[in-house]
Structures are given as structure tokens and as C-alpha cells.
Design a protein around this motif. Structure first.
Motif, PDB file in Angstrom:
ATOM      1  N   ILE A  21     -18.703  20.660   3.755  1.00 19.42           N
ATOM      2  CA  ILE A  21     -18.514  21.514   2.584  1.00 19.42           C
ATOM      3  C   ILE A  21     -17.695  22.715   3.031  1.00 19.42           C
ATOM      4  O   ILE A  21     -18.041  23.370   4.016  1.00 19.42           O
ATOM      5  N   ASN A  22     -16.627  22.982   2.316  1.00 21.91           N
ATOM      6  CA  ASN A  22     -15.692  24.032   2.730  1.00 21.91           C
ATOM      7  C   ASN A  22     -15.745  25.252   1.828  1.00 21.91           C
ATOM      8  O   ASN A  22     -16.084  25.170   0.648  1.00 21.91           O
ATOM      9  N   CYS A  23     -15.387  26.366   2.412  1.00 21.22           N
ATOM     10  CA  CYS A  23     -15.408  27.631   1.694  1.00 21.22           C
ATOM     11  C   CYS A  23     -14.287  28.522   2.227  1.00 21.22           C
ATOM     12  O   CYS A  23     -14.037  28.549   3.427  1.00 21.22           O
ATOM     13  N   ALA A  24     -13.599  29.200   1.325  1.00 12.44           N
ATOM     14  CA  ALA A  24     -12.574  30.163   1.719  1.00 12.44           C
ATOM     15  C   ALA A  24     -13.053  31.557   1.374  1.00 12.44           C
ATOM     16  O   ALA A  24     -13.745  31.750   0.374  1.00 12.44           O
ATOM     17  N   TYR A  25     -12.715  32.507   2.201  1.00  9.65           N
ATOM     18  CA  TYR A  25     -13.057  33.892   1.910  1.00  9.65           C
ATOM     19  C   TYR A  25     -11.824  34.752   2.110  1.00  9.65           C
ATOM     20  O   TYR A  25     -10.873  34.336   2.769  1.00  9.65           O
ATOM     21  N   LYS A  37     -28.685  26.724  -0.064  1.00 15.88           N
ATOM     22  CA  LYS A  37     -28.806  25.461  -0.780  1.00 15.88           C
ATOM     23  C   LYS A  37     -29.696  25.699  -1.996  1.00 15.88           C
ATOM     24  O   LYS A  37     -30.739  26.343  -1.881  1.00 15.88           O
ATOM     25  N   GLN A  38     -29.269  25.201  -3.153  1.00 14.51           N
ATOM     26  CA  GLN A  38     -30.072  25.373  -4.355  1.00 14.51           C
ATOM     27  C   GLN A  38     -30.322  24.030  -5.010  1.00 14.51           C
ATOM     28  O   GLN A  38     -29.395  23.394  -5.498  1.00 14.51           O
ATOM     29  N   GLU A  39     -31.573  23.634  -5.030  1.00 16.58           N
ATOM     30  CA  GLU A  39     -31.968  22.403  -5.714  1.00 16.58           C
ATOM     31  C   GLU A  39     -32.225  22.718  -7.184  1.00 16.58           C
ATOM     32  O   GLU A  39     -32.515  23.853  -7.556  1.00 16.58           O
ATOM     33  N   SER A  40     -32.150  21.704  -7.995  1.00 17.12           N
ATOM     34  CA  SER A  40     -32.292  21.880  -9.429  1.00 17.12           C
ATOM     35  C   SER A  40     -33.603  22.561  -9.785  1.00 17.12           C
ATOM     36  O   SER A  40     -34.673  22.137  -9.340  1.00 17.12           O
ATOM     37  N   GLY A  41     -33.513  23.624 -10.559  1.00 18.34           N
ATOM     38  CA  GLY A  41     -34.704  24.318 -11.029  1.00 18.34           C
ATOM     39  C   GLY A  41     -35.356  25.237 -10.017  1.00 18.34           C
ATOM     40  O   GLY A  41     -36.425  25.788 -10.282  1.00 18.34           O
ATOM     41  N   LYS A  42     -34.719  25.409  -8.884  1.00 16.97           N
ATOM     42  CA  LYS A  42     -35.300  26.261  -7.847  1.00 16.97           C
ATOM     43  C   LYS A  42     -34.338  27.381  -7.475  1.00 16.97           C
ATOM     44  O   LYS A  42     -33.144  27.340  -7.787  1.00 16.97           O
ATOM     45  N   GLY A  43     -34.863  28.374  -6.785  1.00 17.84           N
ATOM     46  CA  GLY A  43     -34.009  29.430  -6.266  1.00 17.84           C
ATOM     47  C   GLY A  43     -33.295  28.956  -5.013  1.00 17.84           C
ATOM     48  O   GLY A  43     -33.686  27.979  -4.389  1.00 17.84           O
ATOM     49  N   PRO A  44     -32.230  29.624  -4.620  1.00 16.02           N
ATOM     50  CA  PRO A  44     -31.500  29.249  -3.407  1.00 16.02           C
ATOM     51  C   PRO A  44     -32.385  29.347  -2.168  1.00 16.02           C
ATOM     52  O   PRO A  44     -33.308  30.149  -2.101  1.00 16.02           O
ATOM     53  N   GLN A  45     -32.065  28.514  -1.203  1.00 17.37           N
ATOM     54  CA  GLN A  45     -32.814  28.474   0.050  1.00 17.37           C
ATOM     55  C   GLN A  45     -31.853  28.702   1.199  1.00 17.37           C
ATOM     56  O   GLN A  45     -30.827  28.026   1.298  1.00 17.37           O
ATOM     57  N   ALA A  86     -27.846  18.816  -3.708  1.00 18.27           N
ATOM     58  CA  ALA A  86     -28.106  20.173  -4.210  1.00 18.27           C
ATOM     59  C   ALA A  86     -26.767  20.853  -4.438  1.00 18.27           C
ATOM     60  O   ALA A  86     -25.710  20.278  -4.194  1.00 18.27           O
ATOM     61  N   VAL A  87     -26.830  22.086  -4.892  1.00 16.33           N
ATOM     62  CA  VAL A  87     -25.638  22.936  -4.959  1.00 16.33           C
ATOM     63  C   VAL A  87     -25.651  23.832  -3.728  1.00 16.33           C
ATOM     64  O   VAL A  87     -26.681  24.426  -3.394  1.00 16.33           O
ATOM     65  N   LYS A 104     -18.873  30.256  -5.997  1.00 18.34           N
ATOM     66  CA  LYS A 104     -19.347  29.614  -7.210  1.00 18.34           C
ATOM     67  C   LYS A 104     -20.271  28.429  -6.946  1.00 18.34           C
ATOM     68  O   LYS A 104     -21.036  28.043  -7.805  1.00 18.34           O
ATOM     69  N   GLY A 105     -20.203  27.830  -5.808  1.00 22.75           N
ATOM     70  CA  GLY A 105     -21.094  26.712  -5.510  1.00 22.75           C
ATOM     71  C   GLY A 105     -20.403  25.366  -5.593  1.00 22.75           C
ATOM     72  O   GLY A 105     -19.474  25.172  -6.377  1.00 22.75           O
ATOM     73  N   ILE A 106     -20.828  24.444  -4.768  1.00 28.19           N
ATOM     74  CA  ILE A 106     -20.330  23.071  -4.804  1.00 28.19           C
ATOM     75  C   ILE A 106     -21.532  22.137  -4.842  1.00 28.19           C
ATOM     76  O   ILE A 106     -22.521  22.353  -4.146  1.00 28.19           O
ATOM     77  N   THR A 107     -21.435  21.121  -5.707  1.00 30.71           N
ATOM     78  CA  THR A 107     -22.523  20.173  -5.843  1.00 30.71           C
ATOM     79  C   THR A 107     -22.339  19.032  -4.855  1.00 30.71           C
ATOM     80  O   THR A 107     -21.293  18.377  -4.824  1.00 30.71           O
TER      81      THR A 107
END
Lengths: 112, 114
Positions: A21-25, A37-45, A86-87, A104-107
Motif C-alpha cells: 500500500i503506497n502513500c505520498a506526502y 488500519k480501520q475495519e468496518s464499523g470500528k475506529g482506526p487501529q 480494511a481501510v 484519505k485511505g485505501i481499501t
């Protein structure tokens, strides 16, 4: 301006394969980079973080790579499992306070 | 052990009404953070507390938003005269110490303004 973004909105991988999973800053002053990591219906971990003076850090089945030259951050997940679906968010901090700037997040979708 | 809890889990309110969102951090965590997550978006930082004080309130979207923390524990985020654009999931997180990126998030409060 300052921004953290992700190259692709979704990623589909076969169970057992490795995921990247890639990210630019854009803020070269950021001190820390973090993956959540954020699973459906949960807060980020929290998954893993890396300080700006490092280029690689390994955790359990995850590796984060930081390329400051091109301002690129990646999260590698080895032997991807269905539970990894997850996202995923990358985030950065300039060290001045506890404020995190999230992308923004990637699924990530894992195919059985 | 108990994680971060938030209440209510869902809140539907009419435009113009005030709402209060509550966060119970992990016991012993000195830092507490509020974020807002709109549908399909990343997390937008709102405010953080170190103990009971909030050194930086610049992330609050408008003066209709306020937050407080008492006793170094529970925090309340208040939105006055709610607008439809306030609809989002409001997430609270806590960390053991200030400036820790290992933040523990609650499940969030989904706010819908009709």
C-alpha cells in the motif's frame, strides 16, 4: 501546501500474496509517519510508525518503507489474510504537537 | 481491559439543535484527541487535550464546536446549532502520553443532522 495522499483508492489481493500500500506526502518537515488500519464499523487501529531518520521498519508481518527523496511511504503486508481486509490510512506528524494529518485511505480487499 | 468508549454510538438530530458527544478514554491515558471522519474520507483532526488543557483549538471547524475535559478523564465535544455539514463520524482517541502516535481509538459516534 501540506498534504498526505494515497495513490490508489482500492487494492484487491489474493489471500497468501503480499500486499503493498503506497502513500505520498508533501511535508518534508514531518518527523513521524504512521499507518493505521480501520475495519468496518470500528475506529482506526495503530499498525506501525517510522521516524523520518529511518528508511525501514519491520513489525509482525508488516514492513514500512520510507523514501524521503521522493516523499513516498509504503506498507507491505506479508502473506495477506482475510483479516487484513480494511481501510488503511497513512498519517504524518511534524513533531510540533500531537496533531496527525491523515490521508484519505485505501481499501484492501483480500480474495479467498 | 476496557478500551476507549464513546456515547452515543448513533445520534440523529434536527438542524439547529445542540448535541453533546462523550468520550471515555483508557484509564491512565493523559492525552485525548477528537477527530471527524466524513463518508469515504480520512480523519480530520479537531482538538487534543493534554490533561485537562487543550493547547491547540485551531482544528475546530467553527465557533459552534467546543470541547472540554474534566478530571483528566472524560471529554465532551459539543456542537451548537448543528448544520447538515456536521454529519460525520466523530472519533475519540487516547494515548498514554502526549505526542504518542500509538493512539487508541473508540468506535466513534455517527452524527446525522437532518
Amino acid at each position: 501546501g501540506e498534504s498526505v495522499g494515497l495513490h490508489l483508492p482500492t487494492l484487491s489481493v489474493q489471500e497468501g500474496d503480499n500486499s503493498i500500500i503506497n502513500c505520498a506526502y508533501s511535508n518534508s518537515a514531518s518527523d513521524y509517519f504512521i499507518w493505521y488500519k480501520q475495519e468496518s464499523g470500528k475506529g482506526p487501529q495503530f499498525i506501525i510508525d517510522i521516524r523520518s531518520n529511518m528508511d525501514k521498519r519491520q513489525g509482525q508481518r508488516v514492513t514500512v518503507l520510507l523514501n524521503k527523496t521522493v516523499k513516498h511511504l509504503s506498507l507491505q503486508i506479508a502473506a495477506t489474510q482475510p483479516g487484513d481486509s480494511a481501510v488503511y490510512f497513512c498519517a504524518e506528524n511534524t513533531g510540533a504537537n500531537s496533531k496527525l494529518t491523515f490521508g484519505k485511505g485505501i481499501t484492501l480487499s483480500v480474495r479467498p | 481491559g476496557a478500551g476507549v468508549s464513546q456515547s452515543p454510538s448513533n445520534k440523529v438530530t434536527e438542524k439547529g439543535k445542540d448535541v453533546e458527544l462523550r468520550c471515555d478514554p483508557i484509564s491512565g491515558h493523559t492525552a485525548l484527541y477528537w477527530y471527524r471522519q466524513s463518508l469515504g474520507q480520512g480523519l480530520e483532526f479537531l482538538i487534543y487535550f493534554q490533561g485537562n488543557s487543550a493547547p491547540d483549538k485551531s482544528g475546530l471547524p467553527s465557533d459552534r464546536f467546543s470541547a472540554e475535559r474534566t478530571g483528566g478523564s472524560v471529554s465532551t465535544l459539543t456542537i451548537q446549532r448543528t448544520q447538515q455539514e456536521d454529519s460525520a463520524v466523530y472519533l475519540c482517541a487516547s494515548s498514554l502520553v502526549y505526542a504518542s502516535w500509538e493512539q487508541y481509538f473508540g468506535p466513534g459516534t455517527r452524527l446525522t443532522v437532518t
